[in-house]
Design an enzyme around this catalytic site. Structure first.
Site, PDB file in Angstrom:
ATOM      1  N   GLY A 108      -5.393   8.507   0.572  1.00 16.75           N
ATOM      2  CA  GLY A 108      -5.030   7.178   1.052  1.00 16.75           C
ATOM      3  C   GLY A 108      -3.660   7.249   1.697  1.00 16.75           C
ATOM      4  N   VAL A 109      -3.645   7.243   3.019  1.00  7.97           N
ATOM      5  CA  VAL A 109      -2.358   7.332   3.721  1.00  7.97           C
ATOM      6  C   VAL A 109      -2.135   6.072   4.559  1.00  7.97           C
ATOM      7  CG1 VAL A 109      -1.870   9.793   3.653  1.00  7.97           C
ATOM      8  CG2 VAL A 109      -3.481   8.953   5.355  1.00  7.97           C
ATOM      9  N   GLY A 110      -2.098   4.939   3.862  1.00 10.38           N
ATOM     10  CA  GLY A 110      -1.759   3.658   4.480  1.00 10.38           C
ATOM     11  C   GLY A 110      -0.257   3.470   4.438  1.00 10.38           C
ATOM     12  N   VAL A 128       1.921   2.965   1.954  1.00  8.77           N
ATOM     13  CA  VAL A 128       2.654   3.760   0.964  1.00  8.77           C
ATOM     14  C   VAL A 128       2.411   5.259   1.176  1.00  8.77           C
ATOM     15  CG1 VAL A 128       2.997   4.250  -1.492  1.00  8.77           C
ATOM     16  CG2 VAL A 128       2.569   1.894  -0.741  1.00  8.77           C
ATOM     17  N   LYS A 135       2.182 -14.118 -12.199  1.00 11.14           N
ATOM     18  CA  LYS A 135       1.276 -13.856 -11.080  1.00 11.14           C
ATOM     19  C   LYS A 135       0.669 -15.185 -10.660  1.00 11.14           C
ATOM     20  CE  LYS A 135      -0.528 -10.341  -8.754  1.00 11.14           C
ATOM     21  NZ  LYS A 135       0.122  -9.072  -8.358  1.00 11.14           N
TER      22      LYS A 135
HETATM   23  P1  NAD Z   1      -2.818   0.179   2.587  1.00 15.27           P
HETATM   24  O1  NAD Z   1      -3.979  -0.751   2.722  1.00 15.27           O
HETATM   25  O2  NAD Z   1      -1.742   0.157   3.615  1.00 15.27           O
HETATM   26  O3  NAD Z   1      -3.342   1.690   2.500  1.00 15.27           O
HETATM   27  C1  NAD Z   1      -4.467   2.088   1.792  1.00 15.27           C
HETATM   28  C2  NAD Z   1      -5.079   3.265   2.554  1.00 15.27           C
HETATM   29  O4  NAD Z   1      -6.133   3.815   1.745  1.00 15.27           O
HETATM   30  C3  NAD Z   1      -5.692   2.893   3.895  1.00 15.27           C
HETATM   31  O5  NAD Z   1      -5.274   3.794   4.904  1.00 15.27           O
HETATM   32  C4  NAD Z   1      -7.215   3.008   3.632  1.00 15.27           C
HETATM   33  O6  NAD Z   1      -7.931   3.400   4.809  1.00 15.27           O
HETATM   34  C5  NAD Z   1      -7.251   4.087   2.576  1.00 15.27           C
HETATM   35  N1  NAD Z   1      -8.442   4.118   1.716  1.00 15.27           N
HETATM   36  C6  NAD Z   1      -9.194   3.086   1.258  1.00 15.27           C
HETATM   37  N2  NAD Z   1     -10.158   3.522   0.441  1.00 15.27           N
HETATM   38  C7  NAD Z   1     -10.027   4.873   0.370  1.00 15.27           C
HETATM   39  C8  NAD Z   1     -10.713   5.896  -0.331  1.00 15.27           C
HETATM   40  N3  NAD Z   1     -11.759   5.614  -1.113  1.00 15.27           N
HETATM   41  N4  NAD Z   1     -10.276   7.166  -0.196  1.00 15.27           N
HETATM   42  C9  NAD Z   1      -9.221   7.470   0.593  1.00 15.27           C
HETATM   43  N5  NAD Z   1      -8.529   6.542   1.287  1.00 15.27           N
HETATM   44  C10 NAD Z   1      -8.935   5.252   1.177  1.00 15.27           C
HETATM   45  O7  NAD Z   1      -2.219  -0.110   1.123  1.00 15.27           O
HETATM   46  P2  NAD Z   1      -0.776   0.317   0.561  1.00 15.27           P
HETATM   47  O8  NAD Z   1       0.139  -0.843   0.684  1.00 15.27           O
HETATM   48  O9  NAD Z   1      -0.397   1.632   1.098  1.00 15.27           O
HETATM   49  O10 NAD Z   1      -1.097   0.430  -1.007  1.00 15.27           O
HETATM   50  C11 NAD Z   1      -1.799   1.552  -1.522  1.00 15.27           C
HETATM   51  C12 NAD Z   1      -2.011   1.360  -3.018  1.00 15.27           C
HETATM   52  O11 NAD Z   1      -0.757   1.240  -3.688  1.00 15.27           O
HETATM   53  C13 NAD Z   1      -2.777   0.091  -3.399  1.00 15.27           C
HETATM   54  O12 NAD Z   1      -3.566   0.353  -4.541  1.00 15.27           O
HETATM   55  C14 NAD Z   1      -1.682  -0.881  -3.752  1.00 15.27           C
HETATM   56  O13 NAD Z   1      -2.132  -1.894  -4.656  1.00 15.27           O
HETATM   57  C15 NAD Z   1      -0.690   0.022  -4.421  1.00 15.27           C
HETATM   58  N6  NAD Z   1       0.687  -0.483  -4.409  1.00 15.27           N
HETATM   59  C16 NAD Z   1       1.292  -0.735  -3.227  1.00 15.27           C
HETATM   60  C17 NAD Z   1       2.606  -1.194  -3.209  1.00 15.27           C
HETATM   61  C18 NAD Z   1       3.324  -1.463  -1.902  1.00 15.27           C
HETATM   62  O14 NAD Z   1       4.545  -1.571  -1.921  1.00 15.27           O
HETATM   63  N7  NAD Z   1       2.622  -1.517  -0.766  1.00 15.27           N
HETATM   64  C19 NAD Z   1       3.296  -1.407  -4.430  1.00 15.27           C
HETATM   65  C20 NAD Z   1       2.650  -1.122  -5.637  1.00 15.27           C
HETATM   66  C21 NAD Z   1       1.333  -0.657  -5.608  1.00 15.27           C
END
Ligand code: NAD
Length: 357
Positions: free
Chosen positions: A181-183, A185, A81
């Site tokens: 959390g519907v970002g 992923v 990292k």
């Molecule tokens: P993102 O920022 O695109 O989505 C996160 C979503 O969660 C956003 O829509 C945000 O508004 C929402 N959110 C924030 N706080 C919240 C809460 N308290 N309650 C409900 N919703 C909330 O992030 P992502 O890339 O989708 O990643 C999501 C998680 O998965 C993170 O913890 C990330 O570390 C983990 N992760 C992601 C990947 C990847 O490929 N993107 C890989 C491994 C792990």
């Protein structure tokens, strides 16, 4: 060139290097935890820390976590990292990112970098101009692009393993699943779950993100504060870490937790709290390995191929099943079981010579 590389050493890490380049404004630390299974892969986190010690603690902990994640996922990759100290919104310049890329190059391929919190795919594309030891670059540069859809696919596969374990049937048809959390992923995951016939509810602090899911898939929206206590078969935390703690665990009304969020447990004891509450916890780093499996496919001798990558990601189902079975057989928590599966693979590799490049 004004770069200075200082070897810090680290008790359980193979190599820790502090990198500074005053002309470029770069201050970074790169930690290689283990190369037992292969080059140490791990993202670059760009953020402000309260102190240099905090930054060092974070990078050491995250690098060790990547070793376990790659080992459980069956990848021929080790764990590493990097952190860049500063506020990306204020301190990021192209010159700084290029200087960081030279620091990565200084490690001569023992460390493979990637995007993480605070860095972007554009940053990795820039890093690529000074070193080849970078993954997750744009598809136009031969990379695999945004890992989020791959991560979502892996989460979906982990859910099949959990369903088979709990209900004797890997189908998600009719299962009630709450995605919090519907970002990037979570939104992709909802698509998979709806296709699989699950009854999905979503929650997000961003009402527009939840609203898009309702409009696109006709799913129910629940309040953020209510998501974890909504009765369901599977709760899927896909927002930020630390969702489960001594306060929230007694309120859970799900049979299982299977989500992408990193570091879902506020503290290690929460693993037994979940077990005591009768909730089957699929460990976060096992479940969310789809992204790193996808990135590893970039290193294939024939180049990245999305279909082959998807077949590799589907292995998350078998890995999750192994971890759950180990936990049951040994009478230990699922997190302890995941750590054990990782440790066994590392031990086996230490006893046999390297077969990778
Ligand atoms: P993102 O920022 O695109 O989505 C996160 C979503 O969660 C956003 O829509 C945000 O508004 C929402 N959110 C924030 N706080 C919240 C809460 N308290 N309650 C409900 N919703 C909330 O992030 P992502 O890339 O989708 O990643 C999501 C998680 O998965 C993170 O913890 C990330 O570390 C983990 N992760 C992601 C990947 C990847 O490929 N993107 C890989 C491994 C792990």
């Amino acid at each position: 060139m004004t770069a200075v590389y200082e070897e810090l050493g680290g008790a359980s890490h193979e190599r820790v290097v502090r990198c500074s380049d005053d002309a470029a404004g770069l201050r970074a630390i790169i930690a290689v935890h283990s190369t037992v299974l292969g080059p140490a892969l791990g993202g670059t986190r760009f953020r402000r820390y309260r102190s240099d010690d905090d930054a060092l603690d974070d990078v050491l902990r995250l690098a060790a976590g990547m070793t376990s994640k790659a080992a459980v996922a069956g990848l021929d990759l080790g764990g590493g990292k990097a952190v860049i100290l500063g506020d990306p919104a204020v301190d990021r310049t192209d010159e700084l990112i290029r200087a960081y890329g030279r620091a990565v190059d200084h490690l001569a391929g023992t460390y493979l970098t990637a995007e993480d919190v605070g860095t972007t795919q554009a940053d990795m594309d820039l890093v690529r101009t000074v070193t080849r030891h970078v993954t997750g670059v744009s598809e136009s540069l031969g990379g695999s692009g945004d890992p989020s859809p791959a991560t979502a696919l892996g989460v979906r596969c982990a859910m099949s393993a959990v369903a088979a374990d709990l209900w004797g049937d890997s189908s998600l048809e009719g299962r009630r699943i709450v995605v919090s959390g519907v970002g990037k992923v979570g939104s992709a995951l909802v698509g998979h779950l709806v296709s699989a016939g699950a009854v999905v509810s979503v929650a997000d602090i961003d009402p527009a993100a939840a609203g898009r899911m309702a409009a696109r898939h006709g799913v129910e929206v629940v309040g953020v504060a209510d998501a974890h206590r909504t009765p369901c078969d599977i709760l899927s935390p896909c927002a930020l870490g630390g969702a489960f703690n001594a306060q929230t665990i007694p309120e859970l009304a799900c049979a299982a937790v299977v989500g992408s969020a990193n570091n879902q447990l506020a503290e290690p004891d929460d693993a037994s709290r979940l077990a005591d509450a009768g909730v089957l916890y699929a460990p976060d780093y096992v479940v969310n390995a789809g992204g790193v499996i996808n990135i590893a496919e970039e290193r294939h001798r024939d180049g990245y191929d999305r279909e082959r990558a998807h077949r590799a990601i589907a292995r998350v189902e078998a890995t999750t099943a192994t971890v759950l079975a180990t936990a049951r057989a040994e009478g230990i928590t699922t997190t302890a079981a995941a750590d054990r599966v990782a440790e066994e693979r590392l031990d086996a590799a230490r006893k046999t010579p390297h077969h990778h490049d």
